[in-house]
Design an enzyme around this catalytic site. Sequence first.
Site, PDB file in Angstrom:
ATOM      1  CB  SER A 138      52.209 -14.730 -48.643  1.00  0.00           C
ATOM      2  OG  SER A 138      51.531 -13.699 -49.342  1.00  0.00           O
ATOM      3  CE1 TYR A 151      53.829 -10.722 -45.257  1.00  0.00           C
ATOM      4  CE2 TYR A 151      53.746 -11.364 -47.563  1.00  0.00           C
ATOM      5  CZ  TYR A 151      53.229 -11.424 -46.289  1.00  0.00           C
ATOM      6  OH  TYR A 151      52.119 -12.196 -46.035  1.00  0.00           O
TER       7      TYR A 151
HETATM    8  P1  NAD Z   1      48.056 -10.947 -37.791  1.00  0.00           P
HETATM    9  O1  NAD Z   1      48.879  -9.707 -37.639  1.00  0.00           O
HETATM   10  O2  NAD Z   1      46.590 -10.858 -37.674  1.00  0.00           O
HETATM   11  O3  NAD Z   1      48.579 -12.056 -36.775  1.00  0.00           O
HETATM   12  C1  NAD Z   1      49.949 -12.363 -36.726  1.00  0.00           C
HETATM   13  C2  NAD Z   1      50.285 -12.821 -35.320  1.00  0.00           C
HETATM   14  O4  NAD Z   1      51.668 -13.196 -35.340  1.00  0.00           O
HETATM   15  C3  NAD Z   1      50.148 -11.686 -34.286  1.00  0.00           C
HETATM   16  O5  NAD Z   1      49.457 -12.156 -33.148  1.00  0.00           O
HETATM   17  C4  NAD Z   1      51.595 -11.302 -33.962  1.00  0.00           C
HETATM   18  O6  NAD Z   1      51.769 -10.865 -32.620  1.00  0.00           O
HETATM   19  C5  NAD Z   1      52.301 -12.630 -34.207  1.00  0.00           C
HETATM   20  N1  NAD Z   1      53.721 -12.449 -34.488  1.00  0.00           N
HETATM   21  C6  NAD Z   1      54.311 -11.613 -35.395  1.00  0.00           C
HETATM   22  N2  NAD Z   1      55.642 -11.725 -35.344  1.00  0.00           N
HETATM   23  C7  NAD Z   1      55.906 -12.654 -34.378  1.00  0.00           C
HETATM   24  C8  NAD Z   1      57.097 -13.193 -33.862  1.00  0.00           C
HETATM   25  N3  NAD Z   1      58.312 -12.800 -34.305  1.00  0.00           N
HETATM   26  N4  NAD Z   1      57.005 -14.135 -32.877  1.00  0.00           N
HETATM   27  C9  NAD Z   1      55.799 -14.537 -32.423  1.00  0.00           C
HETATM   28  N5  NAD Z   1      54.632 -14.042 -32.864  1.00  0.00           N
HETATM   29  C10 NAD Z   1      54.688 -13.110 -33.842  1.00  0.00           C
HETATM   30  O7  NAD Z   1      48.474 -11.539 -39.211  1.00  0.00           O
HETATM   31  P2  NAD Z   1      47.711 -12.571 -40.172  1.00  0.00           P
HETATM   32  O8  NAD Z   1      47.147 -11.778 -41.279  1.00  0.00           O
HETATM   33  O9  NAD Z   1      46.853 -13.492 -39.393  1.00  0.00           O
HETATM   34  O10 NAD Z   1      48.971 -13.355 -40.766  1.00  0.00           O
HETATM   35  C11 NAD Z   1      49.353 -14.635 -40.306  1.00  0.00           C
HETATM   36  C12 NAD Z   1      50.295 -15.247 -41.337  1.00  0.00           C
HETATM   37  O11 NAD Z   1      49.616 -15.352 -42.593  1.00  0.00           O
HETATM   38  C13 NAD Z   1      51.528 -14.380 -41.595  1.00  0.00           C
HETATM   39  O12 NAD Z   1      52.642 -15.200 -41.784  1.00  0.00           O
HETATM   40  C14 NAD Z   1      51.176 -13.645 -42.875  1.00  0.00           C
HETATM   41  O13 NAD Z   1      52.314 -13.282 -43.612  1.00  0.00           O
HETATM   42  C15 NAD Z   1      50.364 -14.717 -43.588  1.00  0.00           C
HETATM   43  N6  NAD Z   1      49.476 -14.163 -44.615  1.00  0.00           N
HETATM   44  C16 NAD Z   1      48.418 -13.367 -44.285  1.00  0.00           C
HETATM   45  C17 NAD Z   1      47.605 -12.863 -45.302  1.00  0.00           C
HETATM   46  C18 NAD Z   1      46.414 -11.979 -45.027  1.00  0.00           C
HETATM   47  O14 NAD Z   1      45.809 -11.455 -45.992  1.00  0.00           O
HETATM   48  N7  NAD Z   1      45.996 -11.800 -43.772  1.00  0.00           N
HETATM   49  C19 NAD Z   1      47.883 -13.176 -46.634  1.00  0.00           C
HETATM   50  C20 NAD Z   1      48.973 -13.977 -46.926  1.00  0.00           C
HETATM   51  C21 NAD Z   1      49.765 -14.485 -45.911  1.00  0.00           C
END
Ligand code: NAD
Length: 250
Positions: A138, A151
């Site tokens: 991130s 985080y």
């Molecule tokens: P999201 O909540 O849409 O999807 C995350 C998925 O991960 C969900 O289906 C959840 O059930 C699964 N998950 C969470 N913890 C888990 C675990 N312990 N074991 C198995 N599955 C698990 O989130 P997203 O926004 O798509 O984020 C995905 C990744 O991208 C994350 O690592 C997040 O930190 C990173 N990220 C997202 C953003 C953003 O703006 N969306 C920005 C920076 C980084």
Amino acid sequence: MEQTKSLIVTGAGAGIGRAVLMHFHGLGWRVIGLDRDAAALDELRAALPDSTASLIECDVGRESAVKEAFAQMGDQPLGVLVNNAGIADPYCGPLEDLSLDDWHSWIDASLTGAFLCTRAALPLLRKAEQANVINISSTRAIMSEPETYAYSAAKGGLDALTRAMAVSLGPDIRVNAVRPGWIETGPWQKQADRSNPEHRPRDRKQHPAGRVGRPEDIADAVEWLVGAGFVTGQAINVDGGMTVKMIYED
Ligand code: NAD
């Protein structure tokens, strides 16, 4: 050398992970998705034929669960592991109220999950041509908003783990991180949680690219890294330029 066209993505049930899974499935790859959300996986299962996609319920922060999930996969070579699972909401509240259990939930999903899944995947990655590990970090690894301790620490740790694995697992396995900025995942949630939020002009203006990101932008970056044979140990910001724009309070 022909790229081994198989990919595992963690957190595949929703958001960025779901988009990465669908992107590579669309390219004709064999895809395996792990997630702890069984309902999200059921929905995906209905959309993807069994022969090309495996969807396995797994909490990637738990050693026994990861072991069981990998035991179900067989021993075919693995081209790409995407460690994407994470708790998307970074806000953990005031430091004095942050419990150790809550701290662990962020660290376990992102950082411990990446360690456990990479360790479990190594024998399969070592059988592949041009193997890659891609960690979804991130921009919060390098810039913070208030009260995002666990985080931010998880993502900073993931960046460091990326470098440490790159120098140790090469040359056979390249290891890189993608640092998403603000990615709107509403349209990529399971049906019950799906949304299509409107972004304000000031949200768009915060991005030199003129818009908030989409999960597809991260899938494109993952595909690019898979093909970028001389890139390893890097963390690439995919944020529409947000981290290079200076912001002043109004
Ligand atoms: P999201 O909540 O849409 O999807 C995350 C998925 O991960 C969900 O289906 C959840 O059930 C699964 N998950 C969470 N913890 C888990 C675990 N312990 N074991 C198995 N599955 C698990 O989130 P997203 O926004 O798509 O984020 C995905 C990744 O991208 C994350 O690592 C997040 O930190 C990173 N990220 C997202 C953003 C953003 O703006 N969306 C920005 C920076 C980084």
